[in-house]
Design a protein around this motif. Structure first.
Motif, mmCIF file in Angstrom:
data_model
loop_
_atom_site.group_PDB
_atom_site.id
_atom_site.type_symbol
_atom_site.label_atom_id
_atom_site.label_comp_id
_atom_site.label_asym_id
_atom_site.label_seq_id
_atom_site.Cartn_x
_atom_site.Cartn_y
_atom_site.Cartn_z
ATOM 1 N N ARG A 88 -17.609 -4.701 12.758
ATOM 2 C CA ARG A 88 -17.319 -6.115 12.996
ATOM 3 C C ARG A 88 -16.910 -6.917 11.780
ATOM 4 O O ARG A 88 -16.262 -7.963 11.915
ATOM 5 C CB ARG A 88 -18.559 -6.770 13.633
ATOM 6 N N LEU A 89 -17.283 -6.471 10.597
ATOM 7 C CA LEU A 89 -16.993 -7.263 9.407
ATOM 8 C C LEU A 89 -15.787 -6.693 8.668
ATOM 9 O O LEU A 89 -15.526 -5.494 8.715
ATOM 10 C CB LEU A 89 -18.214 -7.289 8.480
ATOM 11 N N PRO A 90 -15.041 -7.547 7.971
ATOM 12 C CA PRO A 90 -13.875 -7.060 7.237
ATOM 13 C C PRO A 90 -14.276 -6.127 6.109
ATOM 14 O O PRO A 90 -15.389 -6.204 5.574
ATOM 15 C CB PRO A 90 -13.236 -8.340 6.695
ATOM 16 N N GLU A 91 -13.360 -5.242 5.760
ATOM 17 C CA GLU A 91 -13.613 -4.304 4.666
ATOM 18 C C GLU A 91 -13.913 -5.073 3.395
ATOM 19 O O GLU A 91 -13.257 -6.061 3.073
ATOM 20 C CB GLU A 91 -12.399 -3.404 4.460
ATOM 21 N N GLY A 92 -14.932 -4.636 2.680
ATOM 22 C CA GLY A 92 -15.316 -5.318 1.454
ATOM 23 C C GLY A 92 -16.455 -6.310 1.641
ATOM 24 O O GLY A 92 -16.961 -6.872 0.677
ATOM 25 N N SER A 93 -16.850 -6.563 2.907
ATOM 26 C CA SER A 93 -17.991 -7.449 3.145
ATOM 27 C C SER A 93 -19.230 -6.850 2.492
ATOM 28 O O SER A 93 -19.464 -5.643 2.560
ATOM 29 C CB SER A 93 -18.223 -7.626 4.641
ATOM 30 N N SER A 94 -20.017 -7.699 1.907
ATOM 31 C CA SER A 94 -21.135 -7.223 1.104
ATOM 32 C C SER A 94 -22.460 -7.432 1.826
ATOM 33 O O SER A 94 -23.172 -8.408 1.594
ATOM 34 C CB SER A 94 -21.146 -7.941 -0.252
ATOM 35 N N LEU A 95 -22.784 -6.498 2.736
ATOM 36 C CA LEU A 95 -24.091 -6.490 3.374
ATOM 37 C C LEU A 95 -24.754 -5.151 3.099
ATOM 38 O O LEU A 95 -24.129 -4.099 3.238
ATOM 39 C CB LEU A 95 -23.974 -6.687 4.887
ATOM 40 N N GLU A 96 -26.022 -5.201 2.737
ATOM 41 C CA GLU A 96 -26.807 -4.002 2.463
ATOM 42 C C GLU A 96 -27.990 -3.982 3.409
ATOM 43 O O GLU A 96 -28.628 -5.020 3.640
ATOM 44 C CB GLU A 96 -27.292 -4.011 1.010
#
Length: 254
Positions: A88-96
């Motif tokens: 669901r999130l664009p490439e490069g989104s920063s979730l860990e």
């Protein structure tokens, strides 16, 4: 000996949450409105303790340019959260996402712009402990977002015995809000789940249990699963629906 109490509680929660988007009685439209009210700055850091399948964190990340950390003790939920973030999130989104007990999560004081714990105050031994810990983790001017049950009326002894809930576990809606001020926070906003929100949440849990039972008739946990789910259903319909509410509270730190 009560059969339903022998099942691993994490597995029970994983199975009965299968038909849920949010793992609490939240209304999607009301929560999206709340997300707009967060007004997070670009690059904000967000922490979600006991994030479940991370629907709140994913929606915040879709609305704002943030980096985020989701923490949950369930391997199933963490796996689902990671997959959803990839889809669901664009490439490069920063979730860990970290598979661990939220109480063991450590970060320097003031590390986050927003710290969240929705419906899992047991991690920090109650609502007040949750507010205190999340307040430590946000910077001055940061925000704390918590979801917590509250008593709409005094629970009867019969309801407490049937559900396992105890009067001391929760406050009233006003007491939950006031606890923030007592921990040095300022209340910005609160939204209360409707009875329909509760019915949807509880009903989908019963539905998931019954459908799992039909699909897995030989599962060794099946008697315990159905016993616990059906006892919870009956307690909710008889007492809990009129007695226990749920609300989200948004605070800011001076």
């Amino acid at each position: 000996k009560v059969v339903g109490r022998t099942m691993n509680p994490r597995r029970f929660h994983s199975i009965t949450s299968g038909a849920l988007t949010y793992l609490n009685p939240m209304n999607s439209a009301a929560f999206d409105e709340l997300i707009d009210l967060l007004d997070l700055p670009p690059g904000a850091r967000v922490l979600d303790i006991a994030c479940g399948k991370a629907e709140p964190l994913l929606r915040i990340a879709s609305r704002y340019q943030i980096s985020g950390v989701g923490v949950d003790i369930s391997a199933d939920f963490v796996a689902a959260a990671r997959m959803a973030a990839q889809e669901r999130l664009p490439e490069g989104s920063s979730l860990e996402f970290l598979e661990m007990d939220g109480a063991a999560f450590s970060a320097p004081a003031g590390s986050f712009d927003l710290a969240i714990c929705l419906g899992a105050s047991w991690v920090f031994k109650g609502h007040r402990g949750t507010l205190r810990r999340l307040a430590e983790l946000v910077k001055p001017g940061g925000q704390v977002l918590v979801g917590e049950p509250y008593w709409m009326q005094e629970p009867t002894p019969e309801y407490q015995a049937a559900s396992g809930e105890v009067r001391e576990a929760y406050g009233t809606h006003a007491e939950n809000a006031a606890a923030g001020a007592e921990e040095g926070l300022t209340l910005l906003y609160t939204v209360v789940s409707s009875q329909s929100d509760w019915d949807r949440y509880e009903g989908r849990r019963w539905l998931a249990a019954e459908r799992f039972a039909r699909a897995h008739p030989d599962d060794p946990d099946l008697p315990a699963l159905l016993d616990r789910a059906r006892r919870g259903r009956d307690a909710y319909l008889r007492w809990g629906r009129d007695c226990l509410g749920w609300a989200i509270y948004l605070f800011t730190k001076a």
